[in-house]
Design an enzyme around this catalytic site. Structure first.
Site, mmCIF file in Angstrom:
data_model
loop_
_atom_site.group_PDB
_atom_site.id
_atom_site.type_symbol
_atom_site.label_atom_id
_atom_site.label_comp_id
_atom_site.label_asym_id
_atom_site.label_seq_id
_atom_site.Cartn_x
_atom_site.Cartn_y
_atom_site.Cartn_z
ATOM 1 N N ASP A 34 0.835 -1.206 0.000
ATOM 2 C CA ASP A 34 0.000 0.000 0.000
ATOM 3 C C ASP A 34 0.870 1.257 0.000
ATOM 4 O O ASP A 34 1.954 1.263 0.591
ATOM 5 C CB ASP A 34 -0.910 -0.031 1.249
ATOM 6 N N ASN A 66 -10.551 -2.919 -6.524
ATOM 7 C CA ASN A 66 -9.728 -1.918 -7.233
ATOM 8 C C ASN A 66 -10.295 -1.514 -8.598
ATOM 9 O O ASN A 66 -9.879 -0.508 -9.171
ATOM 10 C CB ASN A 66 -8.280 -2.416 -7.423
HETATM 11 C C1 FPP Z 1 -1.789 0.278 -3.309
HETATM 12 O O1 FPP Z 1 -1.335 1.601 -3.418
HETATM 13 C C2 FPP Z 1 -1.287 -0.526 -4.395
HETATM 14 C C3 FPP Z 1 -2.053 -1.129 -5.356
HETATM 15 C C4 FPP Z 1 -3.510 -1.040 -5.421
HETATM 16 C C5 FPP Z 1 -1.465 -1.925 -6.417
HETATM 17 C C6 FPP Z 1 -0.214 -2.685 -6.066
HETATM 18 C C7 FPP Z 1 0.392 -3.057 -7.348
HETATM 19 C C8 FPP Z 1 1.714 -3.029 -7.647
HETATM 20 C C9 FPP Z 1 2.782 -2.740 -6.679
HETATM 21 C C10 FPP Z 1 2.157 -3.296 -9.035
HETATM 22 C C11 FPP Z 1 1.694 -4.571 -9.700
HETATM 23 C C12 FPP Z 1 1.989 -5.819 -8.951
HETATM 24 C C13 FPP Z 1 2.756 -6.858 -9.387
HETATM 25 C C14 FPP Z 1 2.767 -8.135 -8.604
HETATM 26 C C15 FPP Z 1 3.582 -6.769 -10.577
HETATM 27 P P1 FPP Z 1 -2.405 2.741 -3.570
HETATM 28 O O2 FPP Z 1 -2.526 3.079 -4.999
HETATM 29 O O3 FPP Z 1 -3.684 2.356 -2.903
HETATM 30 O O4 FPP Z 1 -1.702 3.905 -2.788
HETATM 31 P P2 FPP Z 1 -2.404 5.047 -1.933
HETATM 32 O O5 FPP Z 1 -3.162 4.369 -0.822
HETATM 33 O O6 FPP Z 1 -1.230 5.837 -1.422
HETATM 34 O O7 FPP Z 1 -3.270 5.828 -2.870
#
Ligand code: FPP
Length: 247
Positions: free
Chosen positions: A18, A66
């Site tokens: 996250d 998501n």
């Molecule tokens: C949360 O950060 C992250 C995600 C919803 C996606 C995680 C995905 C990756 C790291 C890349 C793809 C994965 C692989 C296995 C290649 P957020 O966007 O919710 O951050 P925020 O809470 O700060 O807005």
């Protein structure tokens, strides 16, 4: 750096990655830049996990919730996932990593589904470490799908209601055959499970790390593993005499 005590290592670590968006915002960058940096962390952490001797790592890459993000962000995430599999599959395969994907695959676009199937198929005979990618995953959805499979067997007379045990439910989950996570790590300072492995994490230790996912490196992973090593896991029983009593 001193080695980690192998007797105190978790067998299975699950990670809620996250904070990509906040990381990007703090730098005046688009959210995609945060996700891109996040993929680099995925590479490093998978490598570090192997070096530390972890048998199973599960990463929460995309939740069933998501999809409600802006269209461009969803398509960027899909693109990054495809790129990761295309670029890294050979290397992961040559390192004997077995990839499994958990989550509902039926509703996923066909090119991604084909890539996920290929990643699983090519690495099926690898003997580990095991990398689980949670994609289009939601724990409640997983439990509902498992319940439907079992209900069908009962309705068709192939399973008696008394045979619906914890083991039977586990076997119907996407994680069938994978041991429960011992440790769940969430980055970014948020302290919740967000519909991740709700059944499987019943006795997991939870470690919440303040840093944002694109800043999570091997030292942070190591610190979380050390924190786990200091925990007293009792699975509902009592501590042996002489050990401090926790909550
Ligand atoms: C949360 O950060 C992250 C995600 C919803 C996606 C995680 C995905 C990756 C790291 C890349 C793809 C994965 C692989 C296995 C290649 P957020 O966007 O919710 O951050 P925020 O809470 O700060 O807005």
């Amino acid at each position: 750096m001193q080695g980690l005590d192998p007797t105190k290592l978790p067998r299975h670590v699950a990670i809620i990655m996250d904070g990509n968006g906040r990381w990007a915002r703090a730098r005046g960058l688009p959210r995609t830049a945060g996700h891109k940096a996040g993929v680099e962390r995925v590479r490093d952490v998978v490598r570090a996990a192997r070096e530390f001797g972890l048998e199973y790592v599960t990463l929460y890459a995309f939740s069933s919730e998501n999809w409600s993000r802006p269209k461009e962000e969803v398509s960027d995430l899909m693109r990054l996932l495809k790129l990761f599999i295309r670029r890294d599959l050979d290397e992961l395969h040559s390192e004997n990593v077995r990839i499994r994907v958990i989550g509902c695959r039926e509703t996923v676009q066909s090119d991604i589904r084909a890539l996920l199937d290929e990643a699983e198929e090519r690495t099926r005979r690898n003997t580990g470490p095991n990398l689980q990618i949670a994609f289009n995953y939601g724990a409640r959805d997983e439990i509902v799908r498992a319940a439907q499979k079992i209900a069908k067997e009962v309705a068709e007379g192939r399973l008696s209601p008394d045979a619906v045990t914890e083991e039977r439910i586990e076997a119907a989950l996407d994680t069938a055959g994978i041991p429960d996570p011992d440790l769940v790590i969430r980055t970014s300072g948020e302290q919740r499970l967000s519909n991740f492995l709700l059944w499987q994490a019943a006795y997991a230790e939870l470690v919440f790390v303040p840093c944002l996912w694109p800043d999570f490196d091997r030292a942070q992973l190591r610190a979380a593993l050390e924190e786990y090593g200091r925990r007293d896991r009792r699975f509902g029983a009592v501590s042996p005499p002489g050990l401090a009593v926790g909550s």
